[in-house]
Design a protein around this motif. Structure first.
Motif, PDB file in Angstrom:
ATOM      1  N   ARG A  54     -60.431 -91.076 -32.703  1.00  0.00           N
ATOM      2  CA  ARG A  54     -60.020 -91.574 -31.389  1.00  0.00           C
ATOM      3  C   ARG A  54     -61.186 -91.912 -30.467  1.00  0.00           C
ATOM      4  O   ARG A  54     -61.040 -92.706 -29.554  1.00  0.00           O
ATOM      5  CB  ARG A  54     -59.109 -90.565 -30.720  1.00  0.00           C
ATOM      6  N   TYR A  55     -62.339 -91.296 -30.670  1.00  0.00           N
ATOM      7  CA  TYR A  55     -63.503 -91.561 -29.836  1.00  0.00           C
ATOM      8  C   TYR A  55     -64.609 -92.283 -30.590  1.00  0.00           C
ATOM      9  O   TYR A  55     -65.778 -92.194 -30.234  1.00  0.00           O
ATOM     10  CB  TYR A  55     -64.050 -90.267 -29.223  1.00  0.00           C
ATOM     11  N   SER A  56     -64.258 -93.024 -31.604  1.00  0.00           N
ATOM     12  CA  SER A  56     -65.270 -93.797 -32.332  1.00  0.00           C
ATOM     13  C   SER A  56     -65.895 -94.816 -31.385  1.00  0.00           C
ATOM     14  O   SER A  56     -65.334 -95.143 -30.332  1.00  0.00           O
ATOM     15  CB  SER A  56     -64.632 -94.530 -33.515  1.00  0.00           C
ATOM     16  N   GLN A  58     -66.087 -97.956 -31.728  1.00  0.00           N
ATOM     17  CA  GLN A  58     -65.204 -99.118 -31.605  1.00  0.00           C
ATOM     18  C   GLN A  58     -64.072 -98.825 -30.628  1.00  0.00           C
ATOM     19  O   GLN A  58     -63.782 -99.646 -29.752  1.00  0.00           O
ATOM     20  CB  GLN A  58     -64.639 -99.507 -32.965  1.00  0.00           C
ATOM     21  N   ASN A  59     -63.431 -97.673 -30.756  1.00  0.00           N
ATOM     22  CA  ASN A  59     -62.334 -97.343 -29.844  1.00  0.00           C
ATOM     23  C   ASN A  59     -62.821 -97.252 -28.403  1.00  0.00           C
ATOM     24  O   ASN A  59     -62.155 -97.730 -27.486  1.00  0.00           O
ATOM     25  CB  ASN A  59     -61.656 -96.035 -30.256  1.00  0.00           C
ATOM     26  N   ARG A  60     -63.988 -96.643 -28.197  1.00  0.00           N
ATOM     27  CA  ARG A  60     -64.519 -96.546 -26.836  1.00  0.00           C
ATOM     28  C   ARG A  60     -64.872 -97.921 -26.293  1.00  0.00           C
ATOM     29  O   ARG A  60     -64.603 -98.227 -25.136  1.00  0.00           O
ATOM     30  CB  ARG A  60     -65.728 -95.616 -26.793  1.00  0.00           C
ATOM     31  N   GLU A  62     -63.490-100.682 -26.993  1.00  0.00           N
ATOM     32  CA  GLU A  62     -62.238-101.400 -26.722  1.00  0.00           C
ATOM     33  C   GLU A  62     -61.418-100.718 -25.627  1.00  0.00           C
ATOM     34  O   GLU A  62     -60.331-101.188 -25.290  1.00  0.00           O
ATOM     35  CB  GLU A  62     -61.419-101.515 -28.006  1.00  0.00           C
ATOM     36  N   ARG A  64     -59.942 -97.860 -25.769  1.00  0.00           N
ATOM     37  CA  ARG A  64     -58.822 -97.067 -26.299  1.00  0.00           C
ATOM     38  C   ARG A  64     -59.216 -95.599 -26.277  1.00  0.00           C
ATOM     39  O   ARG A  64     -60.052 -95.160 -27.066  1.00  0.00           O
ATOM     40  CB  ARG A  64     -58.481 -97.521 -27.715  1.00  0.00           C
ATOM     41  N   ARG A  65     -58.609 -94.882 -25.350  1.00  0.00           N
ATOM     42  CA  ARG A  65     -58.905 -93.455 -25.212  1.00  0.00           C
ATOM     43  C   ARG A  65     -57.606 -92.702 -24.985  1.00  0.00           C
ATOM     44  O   ARG A  65     -56.702 -93.193 -24.319  1.00  0.00           O
ATOM     45  CB  ARG A  65     -59.841 -93.233 -24.032  1.00  0.00           C
TER      46      ARG A  65
END
Length: 140
Positions: A54-56, A58-60, A62, A64-65
């Motif tokens: 969830r905190y990769s 890429q997710n950060r 984008e 997305r958290r």
């Protein structure tokens, strides 16, 4: 009172383990409207959290958290900057570890925000906007 005498080291471990446990559990998916708040004592767990999931990166990147928030536990500008950079300013709450640490003042928090390099919008979120939102005082 020193950190090694007041249980802070154990509290930090417990906060970090709780944070990672929530990330690895199904709670975030089963309760998408539930907000979690952790103390900065658990900050060491972000190293593990940043390695994927969830905190990769890429997710950060984008934005997305999950609905996880960290309080600043004081006004140290370096800690505030790390929290805002990693979690995003919309996931950070100004807070203290009172009565262990002194309470925050508007002046010292403002100086710390400037030293941390936060813009006015981020400062407003961290200083109270996020807390008001979480407590239902403003629309999400």
């Amino acid at each position: 009172m020193h950190a090694w005498n007041d249980g802070s080291l154990g509290r930090g471990l417990m906060n970090g383990v709780a944070f990672l446990s929530v990330l690895e559990s199904c709670l975030l998916d089963e309760f998408p409207d539930l907000d979690f708040v952790f103390a900065t004592l658990g900050l060491g767990a972000i190293v593990k959290a940043s390695r994927g999931g969830r905190y990769s990166r890429q997710n950060r990147a984008e934005g997305r958290r999950p609905n996880i928030y960290f309080d600043t536990m004081g006004d140290d500008p370096s800690i505030i900057a790390i929290l805002a950079e990693f979690f995003g300013p919309d996931r950070v709450l100004a807070g203290t570890d009172w009565p262990i640490l002194p309470s925050l003042s508007q002046q010292s928090l403002g100086r710390s925000f400037k030293t941390a390099g936060l813009d006015a919008a981020a400062q407003a979120l961290i200083a109270g906007g996020n807390a008001r939102r979480l407590l239902g005082r403003v629309d999400r």
